[in-house]
Design a protein around this motif. Structure first.
Motif, PDB file in Angstrom:
ATOM      1  N   ILE A  22     -39.488   6.907 -21.046  1.00 48.16           N
ATOM      2  CA  ILE A  22     -40.549   5.897 -21.113  1.00 48.16           C
ATOM      3  C   ILE A  22     -39.993   4.476 -21.012  1.00 48.16           C
ATOM      4  O   ILE A  22     -40.547   3.640 -20.285  1.00 48.16           O
ATOM      5  N   THR A  23     -38.918   4.187 -21.746  1.00 45.29           N
ATOM      6  CA  THR A  23     -38.440   2.797 -21.796  1.00 45.29           C
ATOM      7  C   THR A  23     -37.940   2.260 -20.453  1.00 45.29           C
ATOM      8  O   THR A  23     -38.229   1.103 -20.114  1.00 45.29           O
ATOM      9  N   PRO A  24     -37.206   3.045 -19.639  1.00 44.04           N
ATOM     10  CA  PRO A  24     -36.870   2.522 -18.306  1.00 44.04           C
ATOM     11  C   PRO A  24     -38.104   2.264 -17.452  1.00 44.04           C
ATOM     12  O   PRO A  24     -38.144   1.305 -16.676  1.00 44.04           O
ATOM     13  N   LEU A  25     -39.118   3.132 -17.623  1.00 46.20           N
ATOM     14  CA  LEU A  25     -40.380   2.930 -16.914  1.00 46.20           C
ATOM     15  C   LEU A  25     -40.990   1.582 -17.283  1.00 46.20           C
ATOM     16  O   LEU A  25     -41.389   0.798 -16.418  1.00 46.20           O
ATOM     17  N   PHE A  26     -41.080   1.330 -18.577  1.00 45.39           N
ATOM     18  CA  PHE A  26     -41.671   0.085 -19.046  1.00 45.39           C
ATOM     19  C   PHE A  26     -40.836  -1.120 -18.622  1.00 45.39           C
ATOM     20  O   PHE A  26     -41.374  -2.161 -18.237  1.00 45.39           O
ATOM     21  N   GLY A  27     -39.516  -0.982 -18.718  1.00 42.11           N
ATOM     22  CA  GLY A  27     -38.644  -2.090 -18.331  1.00 42.11           C
ATOM     23  C   GLY A  27     -38.778  -2.433 -16.868  1.00 42.11           C
ATOM     24  O   GLY A  27     -38.811  -3.608 -16.482  1.00 42.11           O
ATOM     25  N   LEU A  28     -38.874  -1.407 -16.020  1.00 45.78           N
ATOM     26  CA  LEU A  28     -38.976  -1.616 -14.577  1.00 45.78           C
ATOM     27  C   LEU A  28     -40.342  -2.169 -14.182  1.00 45.78           C
ATOM     28  O   LEU A  28     -40.434  -3.173 -13.465  1.00 45.78           O
ATOM     29  N   MET A  29     -41.408  -1.525 -14.652  1.00 44.76           N
ATOM     30  CA  MET A  29     -42.752  -1.973 -14.294  1.00 44.76           C
ATOM     31  C   MET A  29     -43.077  -3.323 -14.924  1.00 44.76           C
ATOM     32  O   MET A  29     -43.801  -4.133 -14.348  1.00 44.76           O
ATOM     33  N   GLY A  30     -42.538  -3.552 -16.110  1.00 43.94           N
ATOM     34  CA  GLY A  30     -42.827  -4.800 -16.817  1.00 43.94           C
ATOM     35  C   GLY A  30     -42.377  -6.033 -16.051  1.00 43.94           C
ATOM     36  O   GLY A  30     -43.038  -7.080 -16.102  1.00 43.94           O
ATOM     37  N   THR A  31     -41.269  -5.915 -15.309  1.00 44.04           N
ATOM     38  CA  THR A  31     -40.774  -7.078 -14.563  1.00 44.04           C
ATOM     39  C   THR A  31     -41.791  -7.551 -13.537  1.00 44.04           C
ATOM     40  O   THR A  31     -42.039  -8.743 -13.397  1.00 44.04           O
ATOM     41  N   MET A  32     -42.387  -6.603 -12.832  1.00 46.59           N
ATOM     42  CA  MET A  32     -43.357  -6.992 -11.817  1.00 46.59           C
ATOM     43  C   MET A  32     -44.691  -7.388 -12.441  1.00 46.59           C
ATOM     44  O   MET A  32     -45.391  -8.263 -11.923  1.00 46.59           O
ATOM     45  N   ILE A  33     -45.053  -6.765 -13.550  1.00 50.78           N
ATOM     46  CA  ILE A  33     -46.285  -7.139 -14.246  1.00 50.78           C
ATOM     47  C   ILE A  33     -46.191  -8.579 -14.740  1.00 50.78           C
ATOM     48  O   ILE A  33     -47.129  -9.368 -14.591  1.00 50.78           O
ATOM     49  N   VAL A  34     -45.041  -8.941 -15.315  1.00 51.53           N
ATOM     50  CA  VAL A  34     -44.833 -10.320 -15.779  1.00 51.53           C
ATOM     51  C   VAL A  34     -44.753 -11.267 -14.593  1.00 51.53           C
ATOM     52  O   VAL A  34     -45.355 -12.348 -14.596  1.00 51.53           O
TER      53      VAL A  34
END
Length: 270
Positions: A22-34
């Motif tokens: 889960i955490t790599p998913l959030f870290g990766l997607m979060g960059t583009m969301i931000v």
């Protein structure tokens, strides 16, 4: 050793593996969301989970996880379409949809005083994850990595300049819809274990902390993933020994990382 006593429990082993997915998913997607200023978008998706469950209840769907996923995908695509057509700011449109969605879901699920059976989804429980559910998360991770390899440059081009993207024959609507659907899938698949109230924080905080100290796009992604994994693993272990909910502990640690990196970035003029 007492420090590794948690390894004797299968539920902790499964939770640890879930964190690693889960955490790599959030870290990766979060960059583009931000980067795309979509914090409200992911938050609205989290809130829409209640409405997805409510829709399933109304139509008698036995598997509310399925109704949640379908509603989230439709909700994400609808938000994309309306945001691109109305004159009001995107945040305003998303806020209107989010408020309406969560109110509708609460109204339906609270009828007859039955909301208590759904309250666990608000905070989530990573310790309840099963081996089969780990496979679902692994599939989503593989899909995300494939999307990143094939479409990241196109998504970045659309984010920076839609006109330039069109001149290079990149369909902005198609790429944005794919990203919205993928975000919806990640949020809905993870929400049972992370919780509606904090899932957006787990998406945003590692990426925001990374942005405080990164000087290029590679560092931005790398540190976001590292911060997310670090917060997740340490949060799981701290919650185990302190006996508190895992999700909030992870968010607290990610918040600390944000403030530390913010101070470091200002001092070093990053």
């Amino acid at each position: 050793m007492e420090a590794f006593s948690w390894l004797q429990y299968d539920f902790m082993k499964y939770a640890f593996l879930a964190i690693l997915i889960i955490t790599p998913l959030f870290g990766l997607m979060g960059t583009m969301i931000v980067n795309r200023k979509m914090a409200f978008f992911s938050d609205a998706l989290g809130h829409s989970a209640l409405t997805g469950i409510a829709v399933g209840v109304v139509f008698g769907v036995s598997d509310t996880n399925f109704s949640m996923l379908v509603f989230a995908v439709v909700f994400a695509l609808l938000l994309n379409q309306i945001s691109s057509r109305v004159s009001a700011s995107t945040d305003t449109v998303i806020s209107v949809f989010s408020s309406c969605s969560i109110a509708l879901g609460l109204a339906i699920l609270s009828k007859g005083g039955n909301f208590s059976q759904y309250s666990s989804i608000l905070v989530g429980d990573i310790l309840s994850i099963t081996r089969e559910e780990l496979l679902y998360l692994a599939v989503i991770l593989a899909m995300t990595l494939l999307f990143w390899l094939l479409a990241f440059n196109k998504l970045l081009a659309v984010s920076l300049n839609r006109t330039l993207a069109r001149s290079r024959h990149i369909s902005a609507a198609w790429i944005e819809n794919l990203f919205a659907v993928l975000t919806a899938l990640i949020v809905m698949v993870s929400i049972k274990w992370v919780g509606i109230l904090i899932i957006n924080a787990l998406l945003i905080l590692p990426a925001a902390a990374s942005g405080n100290i990164s000087e290029n796009i590679r560092e931005y992604h790398f540190f976001s993933i590292i911060f997310s994994i670090f917060s997740g693993i340490l949060g799981l272990l701290v919650s185990y020994f302190v006996n508190v909910a895992t999700g909030p502990v992870i968010v607290i640690l990610a918040s600390i990382l944000y403030f530390v990196t913010y101070g470091w970035g200002r001092r070093n003029n990053v």
